[in-house]
Scaffold this active site. Structure first.
Site, PDB file in Angstrom:
ATOM      1  N   LYS A  66      -4.831  -6.011   7.127  1.00 22.77           N
ATOM      2  CA  LYS A  66      -4.233  -6.894   6.126  1.00 22.77           C
ATOM      3  C   LYS A  66      -4.903  -8.249   6.102  1.00 22.77           C
ATOM      4  CE  LYS A  66       0.328  -4.922   5.291  1.00 22.77           C
ATOM      5  NZ  LYS A  66       1.774  -5.172   5.231  1.00 22.77           N
TER       6      LYS A  66
ATOM      7  N   LYS B 148      -6.215   7.866   0.604  1.00 26.60           N
ATOM      8  CA  LYS B 148      -4.772   8.102   0.663  1.00 26.60           C
ATOM      9  C   LYS B 148      -4.101   7.629  -0.614  1.00 26.60           C
ATOM     10  CE  LYS B 148      -1.566   6.932   3.840  1.00 26.60           C
ATOM     11  NZ  LYS B 148      -0.961   6.367   5.044  1.00 26.60           N
TER      12      LYS B 148
ATOM     13  N   LYS C 172       0.501   2.719  -2.858  1.00 25.08           N
ATOM     14  CA  LYS C 172       1.322   1.982  -3.817  1.00 25.08           C
ATOM     15  C   LYS C 172       0.501   0.954  -4.580  1.00 25.08           C
ATOM     16  CE  LYS C 172       5.835   1.691  -1.472  1.00 25.08           C
ATOM     17  NZ  LYS C 172       6.811   0.721  -0.947  1.00 25.08           N
TER      18      LYS C 172
END
Ligand code: TRP
Length: 333
Positions: A116, A198, A201
């Protein structure tokens, strides 16, 4: 006679973007099934979500939507504790205390922090760094025995266990040391636009992700466009990752094995197969979508559930916080 205590389950979900098929099949769809056997607490973790910038208007709407979605999935607010994390101040309180029992080095090794902070180099805030401590507080406050988490959260759960053990060693038994709750469900659903990635969202390509609230037409269109290969046989194999992913989705929804799916589509083309996957997914999500629409429109009901959930959460976590306060030497008034 003393009743045997049901084991407690705790899990949390961030109120950012609508959950997608991977979130649903991998974790969420099991949550309501656990209610019969366990004492469950499920939280919309709003405090966690502001470690990356959120638009306040959108965030407020998404907290309500996520909450309504949990109810729509069949989580019963009379059986389980369903609440918004920020509504129970004990999370932030315990998080502070636990942060004093967590080492800088441990947090530096968290892969999610590294990822992140690479993605948001302009905002590597302290909350992003201490995120796993807040997660540990979530879990330990409720004395959870089991925590259903995906692989991406395993490292955080491992840290939670270490913090709990460390505290217990220093002050005597205080926290239950939680175990991961492993389900047999699909580990990973891949992007429909790129089977090497993957499903996520935050994917910029809207065709890559099917959300649990997409309508039938949208679902059918996304599966029709799913990236596959130039072959025509519905089976697994080298270079057929796209088809394999669709087979996993179809298998998860219909509970059919890969072998059964291969047989079912023998001699049929990708077009037929994709349509069948789309239909199966749309059918399986339909009841939840209908229920969601009903609940989100009923503001009074939602608010009442949130309020009661917050009260229950507070009551369930009080003893732990008091115990901790006492052990570290704070004064209980
Ligand atoms: N970090 C989790 C995620 O992003 C969400 C979460 C917060 C959580 N607190 C939790 C999950 C406690 C399980 C238990 O998916």
């Amino acid at each position: 006679m003393e009743e045997t205590r049901k084991k407690r389950i705790f899990s949390g979900i961030q109120p950012t973007n609508t959950p997608h098929l991977g979130n649903y099949l991998g974790a969420l769809r099991n949550w309501h099934r656990l209610q019969e056997e366990y004492d469950c607490a499920y939280s919309i973790v709003d405090l966690h979500s502001i470690t990356v910038r959120q638009d306040p208007v959108k965030l407020r709407a998404q907290i309500k939507e996520s909450y309504a979605l949990l109810l729509a999935m069949g989580i019963d607010p009379d059986k389980s504790i369903v609440f918004v994390q920020g509504h129970n101040p004990a999370h932030a309180q315990l998080s502070w205390i636990l942060s004093c029992y967590t080492q800088f080095g441990e947090l530096s090794r968290m892969t999610q922090f590294k990822d992140k902070s690479q993605k948001h180099p302009e905002n590597i805030n302290a909350g992003l760094f201490t995120y796993p401590v807040l997660m540990a507080a979530d879990i330990l406050l409720y004395q959870a025995d089991l925590v259903p988490v995906g692989i991406d959260q395993k490292q955080h759960l491992e840290l939670t266990r270490n913090i709990a053990e460390r505290f217990n060693n220093l002050y005597g038994e205080t926290f239950i040391v939680p175990e991961p709750y492993i389900t047999k469900s699909v580990e990973k659903i891949m992007s429909l636009a790129d089977p090497a990635k993957k499903m996520s969202k935050s994917d910029e390509n809207p065709n890559a992700t099917v959300t649990v609230l997409d309508d039938r037409d949208t679902i059918m269109r996304k599966f029709r466009r799913a990236v596959t290969d130039s072959g025509c046989e519905v089976r697994r194999g080298e270079g057929k990752e796209g088809i394999e992913n669709l087979m996993s989705v179809y298998g998860a929804v219909t509970e059919k094995t890969f072998e059964e799916i291969e047989k079912e589509f023998e001699g049929k083309g990708y077009g037929d197969f994709k349509a069948a996957v789309g239909e199966a997914v749309a059918d399986s999500l339909l009841p939840m979508r209908e229920e969601y629409k009903r609940i989100i429109a009923d503001k009074a009901y939602l608010e009442r559930c949130m309020k009661e959930g917050a009260e229950k959460a507070f009551a369930a976590s009080r003893r732990t916080l008091r115990k901790v306060n006492k052990k570290v030497g704070f004064i209980d008034l």
